[in-house]
Write a protein that holds these residues in place. Structure first.
Motif, PDB file in Angstrom:
ATOM      1  N   ASN A 110       0.820  -1.210   0.000  1.00 27.39           N
ATOM      2  CA  ASN A 110       0.000   0.000   0.000  1.00 27.39           C
ATOM      3  C   ASN A 110       0.854   1.261   0.000  1.00 27.39           C
ATOM      4  OD1 ASN A 110      -2.279  -1.587   0.070  1.00 27.39           O
ATOM      5  ND2 ASN A 110      -2.591  -1.385   2.266  1.00 27.39           N
ATOM      6  N   THR A 148       1.233   4.076  -3.036  1.00 23.89           N
ATOM      7  CA  THR A 148       1.044   5.514  -2.851  1.00 23.89           C
ATOM      8  C   THR A 148       2.284   6.279  -3.296  1.00 23.89           C
ATOM      9  OG1 THR A 148      -0.474   5.152  -1.010  1.00 23.89           O
ATOM     10  CG2 THR A 148       0.597   7.303  -1.124  1.00 23.89           C
ATOM     11  N   LEU A 196      -5.283  13.284  -2.961  1.00 24.96           N
ATOM     12  CA  LEU A 196      -6.417  12.742  -2.231  1.00 24.96           C
ATOM     13  C   LEU A 196      -7.683  13.574  -2.384  1.00 24.96           C
ATOM     14  CD1 LEU A 196      -4.870  11.558   1.161  1.00 24.96           C
ATOM     15  CD2 LEU A 196      -5.778  10.132  -0.679  1.00 24.96           C
ATOM     16  N   VAL A 250      -9.884   7.072  -3.829  1.00 24.75           N
ATOM     17  CA  VAL A 250      -9.528   6.471  -2.548  1.00 24.75           C
ATOM     18  C   VAL A 250     -10.290   7.151  -1.417  1.00 24.75           C
ATOM     19  CG1 VAL A 250      -7.658   6.194  -0.880  1.00 24.75           C
ATOM     20  CG2 VAL A 250      -7.268   5.662  -3.286  1.00 24.75           C
ATOM     21  N   MET A 251     -10.335   8.480  -1.458  1.00 23.46           N
ATOM     22  CA  MET A 251     -11.041   9.211  -0.409  1.00 23.46           C
ATOM     23  C   MET A 251     -12.536   8.910  -0.459  1.00 23.46           C
ATOM     24  SD  MET A 251      -9.089  10.927   1.626  1.00 23.46           S
ATOM     25  CE  MET A 251      -9.785  12.438   2.278  1.00 23.46           C
ATOM     26  N   ARG A 303     -13.958   6.226  -1.609  1.00 24.48           N
ATOM     27  CA  ARG A 303     -14.181   4.855  -1.149  1.00 24.48           C
ATOM     28  C   ARG A 303     -14.091   4.787   0.367  1.00 24.48           C
ATOM     29  NH1 ARG A 303     -10.090  -0.185  -2.488  1.00 24.48           N
ATOM     30  NH2 ARG A 303     -10.893  -1.630  -0.947  1.00 24.48           N
ATOM     31  N   THR A 304     -13.095   5.467   0.944  1.00 19.00           N
ATOM     32  CA  THR A 304     -12.955   5.478   2.401  1.00 19.00           C
ATOM     33  C   THR A 304     -14.142   6.166   3.049  1.00 19.00           C
ATOM     34  OG1 THR A 304     -10.554   5.585   2.110  1.00 19.00           O
ATOM     35  CG2 THR A 304     -11.404   6.075   4.297  1.00 19.00           C
ATOM     36  N   THR A 329     -12.467  10.310   7.686  1.00 21.45           N
ATOM     37  CA  THR A 329     -12.035   9.791   6.385  1.00 21.45           C
ATOM     38  C   THR A 329     -10.574  10.096   6.124  1.00 21.45           C
ATOM     39  OG1 THR A 329     -14.268   9.995   5.473  1.00 21.45           O
ATOM     40  CG2 THR A 329     -12.455   9.906   3.896  1.00 21.45           C
ATOM     41  N   GLU A 376      -8.374   7.818   8.251  1.00 22.33           N
ATOM     42  CA  GLU A 376      -8.365   6.422   7.838  1.00 22.33           C
ATOM     43  C   GLU A 376      -7.695   6.216   6.491  1.00 22.33           C
ATOM     44  OE1 GLU A 376     -11.821   4.140   8.320  1.00 22.33           O
ATOM     45  OE2 GLU A 376     -11.977   4.635  10.448  1.00 22.33           O
ATOM     46  N   ALA A 377      -7.868   7.146   5.570  1.00 23.43           N
ATOM     47  CA  ALA A 377      -7.215   7.017   4.264  1.00 23.43           C
ATOM     48  C   ALA A 377      -5.704   7.063   4.424  1.00 23.43           C
ATOM     49  CB  ALA A 377      -7.682   8.126   3.322  1.00 23.43           C
ATOM     50  N   LEU A 380      -5.605   2.577   3.327  1.00 26.95           N
ATOM     51  CA  LEU A 380      -5.383   2.347   1.906  1.00 26.95           C
ATOM     52  C   LEU A 380      -4.139   3.054   1.400  1.00 26.95           C
ATOM     53  CD1 LEU A 380      -9.076   2.748   0.693  1.00 26.95           C
ATOM     54  CD2 LEU A 380      -7.786   0.619   0.837  1.00 26.95           C
ATOM     55  N   VAL A 381      -3.857   4.224   1.934  1.00 28.02           N
ATOM     56  CA  VAL A 381      -2.739   5.032   1.449  1.00 28.02           C
ATOM     57  C   VAL A 381      -1.456   4.690   2.199  1.00 28.02           C
ATOM     58  CG1 VAL A 381      -1.880   7.380   1.199  1.00 28.02           C
ATOM     59  CG2 VAL A 381      -4.277   6.872   0.718  1.00 28.02           C
TER      60      VAL A 381
END
Length: 836
Positions: free
Chosen positions: A610, A614, A668, A673-674, A676-677, A726, A729-730, A734-735
């Motif tokens: 991950n 990024t 972001l 990604v954002m 989805r988060t 968000t 968590e991102a 995921l990031v």
């Protein structure tokens, strides 16, 4: 550590029962029986943790009990059923006057209703079902008599939001039944004190860890290939190991790879050994059939994902095979423990690395297991979206006082440091939706009356209860046989959208042909004549842990430790050291080289998939700004590769920390990604509901709704609570930008090599870059020829065997001349401090 040797604390009837079984109670079982408060028991697999957890309850229940006495919580529904079967024996033998029942998503409606008025003495449940029961108005009566709470496989729960939800539930139980005792059970814990704090404070009891496991690499007739993740080269060797064992669990890291490996095993299974398949996207009936066959000893092997990781007792399993690097030492230890599920009997396990880099990772993981050095990232504070859901569910059970609820919440370990301002932010969100949404009736859910907060509209209870839980998986579409046939399993909605009639794909270990979409299910027919598409299950690729990454880097960087590696891997690393540089702690190694008319940049970051994904996105953005013409990139757990029109000759400016952070923010802002988060956060917090009366929202509907909400909040309320959650968590998930910064911290120096061709270490990355779907022998032969030429240019053989002897080849005369069989030219390293 506390261990009690005196068996006199065991009542005579129980001591007699142990004697009749030919057993003696373990010290840690007696320690729990005599513990005065909350406890965390850490014991090896097969060490009698479950009986230790229930022994105090059974002793207290021997004289009878009215109402619910013990709540047992596990991560898996299947585990609750297994525990129920195992408890039935001592209860029957001792003639105990108690009822044991489960309460999960599989429990029949009639049983659920009866449990609300007549609960059993022992209730076996999951975090989600416990949260649902605590939302009932009857919760004070149901749980007011509870004296014991058992939290099984606590290490697994603590690693996700399910654990945070469970700890909030435990805090609620303490309010409803003051003085109850909680017992956590776990086999694999890297930081016992931290897990005890997660419980809200507990005494740690260590059992004897037992003998070291019998672990090692599976001997294979062929060397691991340079790239790929399937491990199919070892299928004959895996089958040979299965023949030599009674029952084998073959663990695979992802569902798609499990399907492929299962199919490959069947194709080579000339002896027709009974082999099953088990993963979370198979139908419940299919999983139950496999579990029953395992319990009855009718299977020789089962190919499984994490669905069989945890403590179900398969007594006949005497071998575990892990195909693919485990990515996490704790996960490997947990899986090893599935074999020889007996105390003081060593577990037997073998590992099959999928490719050459994974050979090194597997050796590093085995060293960590032998040293009992477990990995694990520190837990952050309890997530606020889970707290929002908890507040709404608390309101479902009846009006509450905000001060009292805050005082209760901070007794939960993950929320011990929660500020009152953060709690009030969550309460305000639950009441109004926040500044930008307060004008909409659907988000006006709580109101204060007489100093107590309650639901504005009691009809909201149904929707809130229908959406209990923190597991946000990809939206799935059911797969059924055509013409009213049975359920095969599920595939992701996004994958289903790519199918057209006639397409074939692999699911449930079978190749099927897509016929139609009917009543929101895919209808299929059997098909064995075409190469299948693969049902891709996203979000399941496991990233290598930080601690294991450090071990891999230390192993690669120390030639004195290479003796632990196979000879061909040692030769590979030695050639890399000769023509370029071998990554090592303290230095970030990178290479720039040309190939096939393009320039390539390889960065050996060892920071996990991950983080390096990024980093690739950020570097390509900066390269685009610099006019270098980036064309694409790929990332693995070990390295990142970018190909471009022009070369990167000075990498240091691109790794400037401030520039990376600024680029991350810009990327972001409008990135999927954002969104989805945010969708996941919106679901967990209760902003939107996936489950609605009469059906379930499709993934597209939920995404469309959350995308609009995300854009609205960014525009009109950029400091909204859910946007803050968000962003956190991102960056952490995921990031994984934190691991990029950790990589720069542990590698303060940069060694950037300018080469004239592919290096040995970069060669596997080049094969990953060229990996495409190939149909037909002609295209396959062309692709293999191109790959062989590229590998030869790096001084390697494609077949994964020995390194080519290049000692007789002439040194390169000039960068312009690049014969395919020449090694990368040595170059002076560019070593500079990385920017802080």
């Amino acid at each position: 550590m506390e261990q009690v040797q005196n068996t006199s604390v065991l009542p005579p009837a129980f001591a007699d029962w142990f004697a009749r079984q030919g057993w003696a109670p373990h010290p840690h079982q007696l320690a729990l029986l005599g513990a005065a408060g909350d406890s965390l028991l850490i014991a090896p697999t097969g060490g009698g943790k479950t009986l230790a957890g229930f022994l105090p309850s059974l002793v207290e229940l021997a004289d009878g009990w009215q109402g619910l006495h013990t709540v047992y919580v596990s991560p898996l529904k299947a585990l609750t059923a297994d525990i129920g079967r195992n408890l039935a024996r001592p209860v029957a033998d001792l003639g105990l006057p108690i009822r044991i029942e489960d309460r999960t998503g599989d429990t029949r409606s009639a049983a659920r209703q009866r449990q609300r008025t007549d609960p059993p003495q022992i209730l076996l449940t999951t975090p989600e079902s416990l949260a649902l029961m605590l939302s009932y108005p009857e919760a004070p009566r149901i749980f007011g008599s509870v004296r014991r709470v058992i939290l099984d496989e606590l290490h697994a729960l603590s690693e996700s939001k399910r654990g945070d939800q469970l700890m909030l539930g435990l805090a609620r139980l303490r309010t409803l039944s003051p003085g109850l005792r909680a017992t956590g059970l776990s086999a694999t814990v890297e930081d016992p004190a931290a897990l005890a704090r997660f419980m809200g404070g507990a005494q740690v009891i260590h059992a004897d860890p037992g003998p070291d496991p019998d672990i090692g690499m599976l001997a294979t007739s062929r060397a691991a290939p340079w790239s790929g993740g399937g491990g199919h080269y070892a299928v004959p060797d895996v089958l040979a190991a299965v023949r030599g064992a009674t029952t084998t669990i073959i663990f695979i890291n992802t569902r798609a790879q499990a399907e492929l490996f299962f199919q490959a095993l069947w194709a080579a299974n000339e002896d027709n050994l009974p082999i099953g398949l088990h993963h979370g996207s198979l139908s419940r009936e299919a999983r139950a059939r496999v579990e029953a066959a395992m319990a009855e000893g009718r299977l020789r092997a089962v190919v499984a994902t994490g669905s069989l990781d945890l403590g179900i007792d398969w007594g006949n399993v005497d071998l575990v095979i892990q195909v693919g690097a485990p990515k996490n030492v704790k996960r490997l230890v947990q899986r090893i423990g599935r074999a020889n599920h007996r105390y003081n009997a060593p577990s037997v396990a073998r590992i099959v690395p999928a490719n050459r880099f994974e050979v090194i990772e597997c050796v590093a993981a085995l060293e960590a297991v032998r040293e009992r050095d477990l990995d694990g990232d520190a837990r952050g504070p309890g997530p606020l979206d889970v707290l929002c859901q908890h507040i709404l569910l608390t309101a479902c059970s009846g009006p509450f006082d905000a001060d009292a609820l805050y005082a209760e919440v901070v007794t939960a370990g993950p929320y011990a440091d929660l500020s009152r301002a953060e709690f009030d932010d969550c309460l305000n969100f639950c009441a109004t939706g926040g500044y930008a949404l307060r004008a909409y009736d659907r988000w006006q859910r709580l109101m204060e009356r007489g100093g107590l907060w309650g639901l504005r509209d009691p009809r909201a209870v149904r929707d809130l209860r229908m959406n209990v839980g923190t597991i946000v998986e990809a939206e799935m579409t059911k797969v059924r046989w055509k013409r009213g046939g049975g359920l095969l399993g599920e595939v992701e909605e996004a994958f289903a959208a790519t199918l057209t009639p006639g397409d074939t794909f692999l699911t449930g270990g079978q190749v099927v042909r897509y016929e139609s979409l009917r009543e929101m299910s895919i209808e299929v027919t059997p098909n064995l004549s075409k190469e299948p598409k693969i049902a891709v299950f996203s979000g399941l690729k496991l990233a290598m842990s930080t601690e294991l990454s450090h071990r891999v880097l230390a192993l690669i960087g120390d030639p004195a430790r290479w003796e632990a590696l196979p000879q061909d891997t040692r030769d590979w690393l030695a050639l890399q050291a000769e023509v370029s540089a071998v990554p090592h702690p303290g230095t970030l190694v990178a290479e720039t080289f040309p190939h096939m008319g393009r320039w390539h940049l390889a960065v050996y970051g060892f920071a996990g998939r991950n983080a390096l994904q990024t980093l690739g996105l950020l570097l390509t953005r900066m390269m685009e700004t610099a006019g270098l013409g980036p064309l694409g990139f790929l990332s693995t757990d070990y390295a990142m590769l970018i190909w471009s029109v022009d070369p990167v000759t000075d990498l240091a400016p691109l790794l400037d920390r401030a520039a990376l952070r600024e680029g991350l923010g810009e990327w972001l802002a409008d990135n999927a990604v954002m969104k989805r988060t945010f969708k996941n956060v919106a679901i967990v917090s209760g902003l939107i509901h996936r489950n609605v009366p009469g059906g379930r929202r499709t993934g597209k509907q939920a995404t469309f709704s959350t995308d609009i909400l995300y854009d609205t909040l960014r525009r009109h309320d950029p400091d909204h609570l859910l946007l803050r959650i968000t962003a956190t968590e991102a960056g952490r998930g995921l990031v994984d930008f934190g691991r990029i910064e950790e990589m720069l911290d542990r590698s303060p120096r940069l060694d950037h090599r300018m080469l004239d061709r592919v290096s040995p270490l970069a060669a596997p990355l080049m094969l990953e870059m060229g990996r495409v779907r190939i149909e037909g022998q002609g295209r396959m032969r062309l692709a293999e020829a191109e790959a062989e030429a590229m590998m030869a240019a790096a001084g390697l053989r494609l077949d994964g065997g020995t390194v080519l002897d290049l000692s007789d080849l002439p040194a390169p005369a000039a960068p312009a001349a690049k014969p395919a069989d020449r090694r990368p030219r040595r170059s002076r390293p560019r070593t500079v401090p990385l920017p802080r």
